[in-house]
Write a protein that holds these residues in place. Structure first.
Motif, mmCIF file in Angstrom:
data_model
loop_
_atom_site.group_PDB
_atom_site.id
_atom_site.type_symbol
_atom_site.label_atom_id
_atom_site.label_comp_id
_atom_site.label_asym_id
_atom_site.label_seq_id
_atom_site.Cartn_x
_atom_site.Cartn_y
_atom_site.Cartn_z
ATOM 1 N N GLN A 333 0.822 -1.208 0.000
ATOM 2 C CA GLN A 333 0.000 0.000 0.000
ATOM 3 C C GLN A 333 0.855 1.257 0.000
ATOM 4 O O GLN A 333 0.558 2.220 -0.718
ATOM 5 N N ARG A 334 1.938 1.271 0.784
ATOM 6 C CA ARG A 334 2.797 2.454 0.829
ATOM 7 C C ARG A 334 3.446 2.720 -0.519
ATOM 8 O O ARG A 334 3.559 3.875 -0.953
ATOM 9 N N TYR A 336 2.338 1.931 -3.576
ATOM 10 C CA TYR A 336 1.408 2.453 -4.575
ATOM 11 C C TYR A 336 0.872 3.830 -4.199
ATOM 12 O O TYR A 336 0.544 4.633 -5.081
ATOM 13 N N GLN A 337 0.810 4.155 -2.905
ATOM 14 C CA GLN A 337 0.493 5.528 -2.513
ATOM 15 C C GLN A 337 1.610 6.461 -2.974
ATOM 16 O O GLN A 337 1.352 7.567 -3.474
ATOM 17 N N ASP A 341 1.527 9.738 -5.577
ATOM 18 C CA ASP A 341 2.075 11.047 -5.241
ATOM 19 C C ASP A 341 3.091 11.509 -6.284
ATOM 20 O O ASP A 341 3.184 12.702 -6.595
ATOM 21 N N TYR A 363 -3.203 0.782 -7.545
ATOM 22 C CA TYR A 363 -3.337 1.534 -6.290
ATOM 23 C C TYR A 363 -4.644 1.190 -5.591
ATOM 24 O O TYR A 363 -4.670 0.908 -4.386
#
Length: 395
Positions: A333-334, A336-337, A341, A363
């Protein structure tokens, strides 16, 4: 434990790299339905014909009998080849990575003979029937029932979040066969033919525009007792071996692909600019997050290798796999976040950007990574109780 490859493992890597260069499909994988199924099975058949199917399956079951380290090398070389599809999203995943291994570990000789060879030959698709609308993280509370009638189980109930149920031939199915027993004690693990009368499959369209998931309904579905793996009411033990495979080495392909994603993001950050015309990687915060992501995928790889080394000694993946599963889900998750960004407003596109790949869909799909296969909270409870020896939380 040695984190460096041996000479033999390096030679295996070179063989894998050469074979993939000559045989990897170049066309995009169809997104859904029968075309997707045929693509995945064709790739499995290509692997089988080339001697690359079941790398870490024992030779007596048609595999190559190689180590999980060599399996990891194979996944690494597959990701390095920049394929037009991923291994973990294949509809052959369940059969190859935990359905088949569970039958090896707990099935009868007849079940092994009947069901294992077709998996490797690319003839069948398997799906998993574990979760229910009210029994996800608390799997032992499942209520789909199997009533013994002569030499058959009569199954009634519902499963949900069943990947590829609409194209599957067989299902690894958990049913409650003794409602009077404690909830962990009255469950059986059954091989279900998905063409059996009384089964209805309804696909689920997710926010990531995936249609891999489905609901499955059972209306007095008759399954031979010969399809029970292990013993009647011994399904919880069998299921724990399934989940050990799923949480242990089965997600190695996904981990390797995540490492490749981080490297792709570093390239995006070098090539994309912000509103002031500065490369995104020159932003100190973006650079820090990219460096952290690269370090964390390296740590994930080391955790996986440590798990493989442990499994070599014990012969069965242990609860430590939940540490890898929990860390991997949150890291996914981190990453794809971070991708969203870096891409900025371009990330809003639901189609590939300049031919460089679709970031929005993965994402949105990343939210499932701390839920599927047991939520992060469940993984932490397993680690606390079975690895650290902490007391069970009050109920």
């Amino acid at each position: 434990m040695d984190l460096e490859f041996t000479k033999e493992e390096q030679e295996f890597r070179d063989q894998a790299r050469t074979w993939l260069r000559d045989h990897l499909p170049t066309e995009q994988r169809p997104a859904m339905g029968q075309p997707m199924r045929e693509f995945d099975l064709a790739w499995q058949r290509t692997l089988h014909e080339g001697g690359w199917a079941g790398i870490n399956w024992p030779t007596e079951f048609g595999g190559r009998g190689l180590t999980d380290i060599e399996q990891m090398i194979w996944y690494s070389e597959f990701a390095r080849a920049d394929p037009p599809f991923t291994l973990n999203n294949s509809c052959t995943f369940v059969g190859n990575n935990h359905g088949g291994p569970t039958i090896m570990a707990s099935g009868s000789d007849q079940q092994k003979a009947d069901y294992l060879p077709p998996i490797l030959r690319g003839e069948v698709v398997w799906c998993q029937g574990f979760s229910e609308p009210n029994s996800g993280s608390d799997l032992a509370s499942l209520s789909t029932k199997g009533v013994i009638d002569g030499d058959e189980l009569v199954v009634t109930g519902q499963k949900i979040w069943t990947s590829y149920a609409d194209v599957a031939d067989y299902q690894e199915l958990l049913v409650r066969t003794d409602p009077s027993a404690p909830k962990h004690k009255g469950i059986s693990w059954v091989i279900c033919d998905m063409k059996t009368p009384g089964i209805e499959v309804r696909t689920i369209d997710t926010m990531a525009h995936h249609t891999d998931f489905a609901e499955v309904f059972y209306d007095e579905v008759r399954i031979p007792l010969a399809n029970v793996v292990g013993e009647i009411n011994d399904g919880w033990r069998v299921a724990m071996s399934t989940l050990s495979f799923e949480r242990g080495t089965a997600f190695m392909a996904d981990q390797i692909e995540l490492a490749a994603t981080v490297e792709a993001l570093i390239g995006e950050a070098r090539n994309r600019t912000d509103a002031r015309g500065r490369a995104r990687i020159d932003d100190d915060e973006i650079a820090r997050r990219l460096a952290t992501a690269r370090a964390e995928v390296a740590a994930l790889r080391s955790m996986t290798v440590a798990g493989i080394s442990r499994t070599r000694r014990t012969g069965m993946p242990g609860p430590e796999g939940s540490m890898v599963r929990a860390f991997h889900g949150e890291l996914h998750q981190r990453v794809y976040q971070l991708g969203m960004d870096i891409l900025g407003t371009d990330a809003l596109a639901l189609t590939p950007i300049d031919g460089d790949g679709n970031w929005t869909g993965p994402y949105l799909q990343s939210f499932a990574y701390t839920i599927g296969g047991g939520t992060t909270d469940i993984q932490r409870n397993i680690v606390g109780e079975r690895v650290l020896g902490l007391p069970r939380p009050p109920r």
